[in-house]
Design a protein around this motif. Structure first.
Motif, mmCIF file in Angstrom:
data_model
loop_
_atom_site.group_PDB
_atom_site.id
_atom_site.type_symbol
_atom_site.label_atom_id
_atom_site.label_comp_id
_atom_site.label_asym_id
_atom_site.label_seq_id
_atom_site.Cartn_x
_atom_site.Cartn_y
_atom_site.Cartn_z
ATOM 1 N N CYS B 335 46.859 35.401 37.387
ATOM 2 C CA CYS B 335 45.452 35.249 37.765
ATOM 3 C C CYS B 335 45.349 35.421 39.262
ATOM 4 O O CYS B 335 46.066 34.790 40.021
ATOM 5 C CB CYS B 335 44.944 33.871 37.370
ATOM 6 N N CYS B 345 38.130 35.125 38.489
ATOM 7 C CA CYS B 345 38.327 33.752 38.020
ATOM 8 C C CYS B 345 37.500 32.831 38.895
ATOM 9 O O CYS B 345 37.418 32.996 40.107
ATOM 10 C CB CYS B 345 39.807 33.355 38.092
ATOM 11 N N HIS B 349 43.757 28.075 40.777
ATOM 12 C CA HIS B 349 44.850 27.386 40.073
ATOM 13 C C HIS B 349 46.105 28.231 40.223
ATOM 14 O O HIS B 349 46.052 29.375 40.670
ATOM 15 C CB HIS B 349 44.501 27.205 38.601
ATOM 16 N N CYS B 363 40.510 29.887 32.622
ATOM 17 C CA CYS B 363 40.892 31.066 33.403
ATOM 18 C C CYS B 363 40.374 32.355 32.789
ATOM 19 O O CYS B 363 40.792 32.770 31.706
ATOM 20 C CB CYS B 363 42.422 31.106 33.516
ATOM 21 N N ASN B 364 39.481 33.000 33.515
ATOM 22 C CA ASN B 364 38.862 34.225 32.981
ATOM 23 C C ASN B 364 39.851 35.369 32.771
ATOM 24 O O ASN B 364 39.816 36.031 31.720
ATOM 25 C CB ASN B 364 37.716 34.684 33.883
ATOM 26 N N PRO B 365 40.737 35.697 33.738
ATOM 27 C CA PRO B 365 41.672 36.818 33.536
ATOM 28 C C PRO B 365 42.533 36.618 32.296
ATOM 29 O O PRO B 365 42.800 37.585 31.580
ATOM 30 C CB PRO B 365 42.510 36.802 34.813
#
Ligand SMILES: [Zn+2]
Lengths: 475, 605
Positions: B335, B345, B349, B363-365
């Motif tokens: 990410c 994202c 993190h 977490c978007n990715p």
């Protein structure tokens, strides 16, 4: 005394039985028409059936007393009785009490009496006395005038009391006059004019014309069954009607079909009249004349009624004839009466089970509309029985009259028959929608002391006369 | 003797003719024409409808929620009306002279003989004085009806309301007659046939003045009214009231379900209204007032509002990835935070992250990679999309759930053909529809659907159709509410995502503020973009982690972040339900939530 024994032996018990049956049937129907669960005792004097028991008891005593009285009494006192009743009819106009719009009652405490009820009997006596008197001849002008005076004196007085129904009863005497020699033509025209007058107001011009045309065609057919002439006459009418109908369409004059029918009937009638005169068919001439007369008469009655009478007079006549087709207005009573009778079916709903009469949908259910209770609770079986009982009584009275040796008894007997007949015809006819609503009671049936007593006196005087028919009368 | 003796035959003939005419006419009247019998019956029979009391509604703990109160209609039979003191009657009825006159006029137009309702729903108090004076007003009488009463002001949308039947209902169902009452929404509509009971009829003899004379056939033909059946709702009214309190001055929705049964414990649509406003004569004016309110208090958001699920949907996408074996519990994706492509994202993190971390950090990715792998697994993107869509459908997304509510919205889950139409067949790929990976784009779910989806996770794979009624007097509830429905994910894949949801509430997780002491709650925050104002705050959760007793979805409109309002409110509702109280160290949070006013569509970031 042998003579008195004679009377009891010779009484026509069949008539007496018919009388008792009608009175009894009347009472049980009065009981049913006012019956309610709270008042069940048949002697409850607060209820009409309780009171009617008193009237009936008194009527029986009156009937018994009448049978005891010497026959000659009625002959001798007939004019005096008539005079007293005329006096009472005048008196009631001044000191009488008005009930239901008619000022025809003497009220003494709880007790009411209607002189007009008794005037029928008195008029019958006077008429019998006069018509059986020596030198009476109906064709004579003086005799006729005297009769007219005797009959119209009470009639006019009763009309003045505003009791039209009771007054109309006196027109029934024309049948007595007919039996005693009045020309049949007079009877025919009297009936014709009455019918035309009533029907002209009751029905539309269109229906009147159709009925008259059919009647005329029927008369032509009966009077001269020669097909050729009949076809010619029928063609004249059809051509006349068709011609005017087409003319009306072509010229777009928009006359109503009834108006077209009137004009073409008159023209057609006139052509037929001319044709009949030329061919010298006497019967056809008469029919054509009567037809034309009837058409013109009914048109003028209709015209006069609609254009010459004030609205309140129109309303009065409409009310009298029960015309208004508005079932909630003047036609309401007849409609409810027909519902009550019609809902009875073959055997009726059962004694005391009537709903229309008990819950007051039918007006005057114990007096003028008592026949509704019969129809509703006893069905066709009951109405048939009552009609047949009345017919039986009426025909019996005719036979009894015919077997009398004295003119007085015979003529009096006929007045009894025709008075009862008129009441029977108008009262039952009214409840089934065949007659205008004219409030007169059904003899022996309807609640009320005056009417029961007067019919009892009327009938029992004749029974007494009949029972002593073999004696030599003073007259 | 007499020369005219033969004339007696003419006279007898006249007598006999009249007699014969009478007999023929009587034969026709009495034997041939049946209509008179009908007229006679119509004349004397008055049928008085007996209105049954509607069934009562209880909450799941047998607390009475909806009951009946007597009300009276003033009836008029125009034909019987005599002159009366109009001013006095108006005063008794508390209506204007114009109202009275138009009422009488329309009654006359209906029928002059039959009774019609002149004034509806007179309260028992006004009725008492009216009844004493009614003898002065000929042609008027009263009939008793029952009206709904509500024991408290909560749960308006759940309970629904009752009103007069409309033209269509009368046309479609012959049970209903003009002036009858019918359930119009909520439980009162859903269980109308059970609650309404059955109207009865009493037949009376009436006389010509329409006065009752006694019963017809001694009541043999009467049909007694049958009281409606009582109904026990699945609602916990205390929880409902608490949830509504938390939602004061906010727009949004809560749906809480007991996962082991599918019973709806609470269902809030805010703003709401006092159900007591929808009864009696004031209903009409209250209704139009509520209808024109821009905050749409009559709109049941729980069933009808369609929001993007946002990040809550990531749990499902990861489950699908696991089931399709395009990822495993050990799969790591890197990410790049806000620099990530094609979807940045929103959280900072560590990288890379695996399944649990991806859920905890939302977490978007990670989700993008998973989603792309699912779609690419098959021959064509479209095939992959359809497989993905089937999973969503099995979780109740994009279709009506079949609850007992009559007006569910099915949400939106586009068909393949939808994208084909927009982009052309074969001209779209995972990148084109990438918003779906993170619960945005064309996706729309209702709060009810989301709560149900959360219940499936709580149950590790199955659900009962959510429903609002658990018991009906002398009757079984619909069998479909007792049947397990399975999502297309094997039970084994749930544990890691549940672990991730649990950790979202751990210190450092996305909703740590909403942690409940001693209770293992598993949740997922979400944010739904809103073009009309600040983003909506979303949270779905269930608790406890093992043998969950409650699963819920919370939407707070314009709540900006899932963790800001939706998660704390959800946690308070859960805590309240499971422990019946709010722990002292969270009182401040409860206070903040109750006091927050989010009616303005634009809130600070
Ligand atoms: Zn990330």
């Amino acid at each position: 005394m042998p003579r008195r024994n004679n009377v009891w032996v010779n009484i026509d018990w069949l008539t007496v039985s018919l009388y008792l049956m009608l009175v009894f049937l009347g009472w049980i129907n009065i009981y049913a028409s006012v019956y309610s669960e709270e008042h069940q005792s048949i002697f409850d004097l607060s209820q009409r059936y309780g009171k009617q028991i008193i009237w009936i008891s008194a009527a029986l005593i009156i009937g018994f007393v009448i049978l005891l009285i010497e026959t000659n009494f009625y002959v001798f006192f007939s004019y005096i009785i008539f005079g007293i009743l005329v006096f009472l009819l005048i008196l009631v106009l001044f000191v009488g009490t008005e009930i239901n719009g008619a000022k025809s009652w003497f009220i003494l405490g709880d007790f009411g009496i209607q002189p007009s009820e008794f005037a029928k009997f008195a008029t019958g006596l006077a008429l019998a006395r006069y018509m059986s008197s020596f030198g009476f001849k109906i064709q004579r002008f003086k005799s006729l005038i005297t009769i007219v005076v005797i009959v119209f004196l009470p009639t006019i007085l009763i009309l003045l009391q505003n009791d039209t129904g009771s007054a109309l009863v006196y027109f029934s005497f024309i049948l007595v006059l007919y039996r005693e020699g009045l020309s049949g033509v007079v009877l025919f025209f009297a009936l014709l004019v009455t019918l035309l007058f009533v029907f002209a107001l009751l029905f539309s011009n269109f229906i009147m014309m159709v009925v008259l045309l059919l009647a005329a065609i029927f008369a032509f057919l009966i009077l001269n069954p020669r097909i050729k002439q009949f076809v010619i006459i029928l063609s004249i009418f059809i051509v006349s009607i068709a011609l005017f109908y087409v003319l009306n369409l072509i010229l777009k004059t928009n006359y109503k079909i009834a108006e077209v029918l009137v004009v073409s009937s008159i023209i057609g009638g006139a052509v037929v009249l001319g044709y009949s005169i030329r061919k010298k068919f006497k019967n056809y001439i008469i029919v054509a004349l009567v037809f034309l007369g009837s058409v013109l008469f009914s048109i003028s009655v209709d015209y006069a009624f609609n254009n010459m009478l004030a609205p309140h007079h129109q309303a009065r006549i409409n009310e009298l004839l029960g015309i208004q087709s508005d079932l909630l207005g003047a036609g309401y009573n007849v409609n409810q009466s027909k519902i009550a009778i019609g809902s009875g079916g073959l055997w009726g709903k059962g004694y005391l089970q009537g709903t229309q009469t008990k819950f007051n949908f039918v007006p005057e259910q114990s007096t003028d509309f008592i026949f509704c209770t019969v129809g509703e609770e006893w069905g066709f079986a009951g109405t048939f029985t009552v009609v047949v009982l009345f017919l039986f009584l009426l025909i019996r009275l005719v036979f009894l009259s015919e077997r009398q040796r004295s003119g007085f008894s015979r003529i009096y007997g006929y007045t009894v028959a025709v008075i009862l007949f008129f009441h029977f015809m108008v009262n039952i006819g009214m409840t089934i929608g065949l007659m205008p609503v004219i409030g007169i009671p059904l003899p022996f049936f309807s609640y009320g002391g005056s009417s029961l007593w007067s019919f009892t006196i009327l009938l029992f005087v004749f029974i007494q006369l009949d029972a002593s028919r073999l004696e030599n009368l003073a007259n | 003797m007499n020369t005219y003796s033969k004339r007696k035959y003419v006279i007898i003939g006249i007598f006999a003719t009249i007699g014969l005419v009478f007999i023929i006419k009587l034969f026709g009247l009495q034997l041939l024409d049946p209509s008179f019998k009908q007229f006679a019956t119509n004349n004397v029979l008055r049928e008085v409808v007996q209105y049954p009391a509607r069934g009562l509604v209880y909450d799941r703990n047998n607390k009475l929620l909806v009951f009946n109160k007597a009300a009276y209609d003033l009836m008029i039979i125009p034909r019987e009306v005599l002159d009366f003191d109009t001013t006095y009657l108006c005063r008794l009825l508390e209506i204007s002279k114009e109202e009275l006159e138009t009422g009488i006029k329309s009654a006359k137009e209906y029928s002059r003989y039959k009774p019609s309702i002149l004034v509806k729903q007179i309260s028992p108090e006004s009725y008492a004085t009216l009844q004493e004076q009614l003898y002065k007003f000929k042609g008027f009488h009263t009939q008793s009806r029952t009206l709904r009463e509500y024991s408290n002001k909560a749960a308006a949308h759940v309970l629904g309301y009752v009103g007069e039947v409309g033209v269509n209902e009368i046309k479609n169902d012959e049970y209903y007659k003009i002036g009858d009452y019918i359930g119009i929404s909520g439980i009162d509509k859903a269980y109308e046939t059970q609650l309404r009971g059955n109207k009865g009829v009493k037949k009376y003899f009436v006389d010509v003045h329409n006065r009752i004379q006694g019963s017809y056939k001694n009541g043999l033909d009467d049909i007694p009214a049958k009281t409606g059946k009582n109904v026990t709702s699945t609602i916990d009214i205390e929880l409902q009231q608490y949830a509504e309190k938390l939602f004061q001055n906010k727009k949004g929705s809560v749906v809480a379900i007991e996962p082991s049964t599918g019973e709806i414990l609470a269902m809030v649509s805010a703003p709401s209204y006092d159900p007591g406003l929808m009864v009696r004569r004031v209903r009409g004016s209250n209704y139009s007032k509520l209808l024109s309110d821009t905050l749409k208090p009559l709109f049941n958001r729980s069933l009808l509002a369609e929001y993007p699920p946002g990040s809550t949907y990531k749990v499902l996408n990861i489950l699908i990835g696991l089931q399709e074996q395009v990822i495993s519990i050990n799969t790591h994706f890197s990410c790049a935070g806000p620099e990530s492509v094609p979807i940045r994202c929103t959280h900072y993190h560590g990288s890379p992250v695996e399944v649990i971390g991806a859920i905890r950090e939302s977490c978007n990715p990670f989700l993008w990679n998973t989603f792309r792998s699912i779609l690419r697994k098959y021959e064509s993107i479209a095939d992959g999309y359809n497989v993905w869509r089937e999973y969503a459908l099995s979780f109740g997304v994009g279709q009506k759930l079949g609850s007992d509510f009559t007006n569910e919205n099915k949400g939106s889950l586009p068909l393949e053909s939808y994208y084909n139409r927009i982009y052309g067949g074969g001209h779209w790929n995972a990148l084109t529809v990438r918003s779906l990976a993170i619960g945005q784009g064309e996706l729309g779910v209702t709060p009810l659907q989301m709560a149900n989806y959360c219940a499936i996770i709580a149950n590790r794979g199955y659900y009962y159709i959510p429903h609002i009624v658990k018991e009906i007097e002398n009757e079984q509830i619909d069998q479909s509410f007792k049947t397990k429905n399975y999502g297309k994910i094997s039970a084994e894949y749930y544990e890691p995502v549940i672990r991730g949801m649990e950790m979202a509430l751990d210190p450092g997780g996305s909703a740590e503020m909403s942690r409940i002491p001693d209770i293992a709650m598993c949740g997922k925050t979400g944010t739904a973009q809103n073009p009309q104002g600040s983003a909506h705050s979303i949270f779905m959760a269930f608790a406890p982690k093992e043998n969950p007793r409650i699963a819920l979805s919370v939407y707070v409109e314009n709540g900006v972040w899932g963790s800001r309002y939706a998660a704390p409110i959800a946690s308070l509702i859960v805590e309240k339900y499971l422990t019946d109280t709010i722990s002292p160290n969270r009182k401040w949070l409860e206070n903040v939530m109750i006091k927050a006013n989010l009616l303005n569509s634009f809130q600070p970031e």
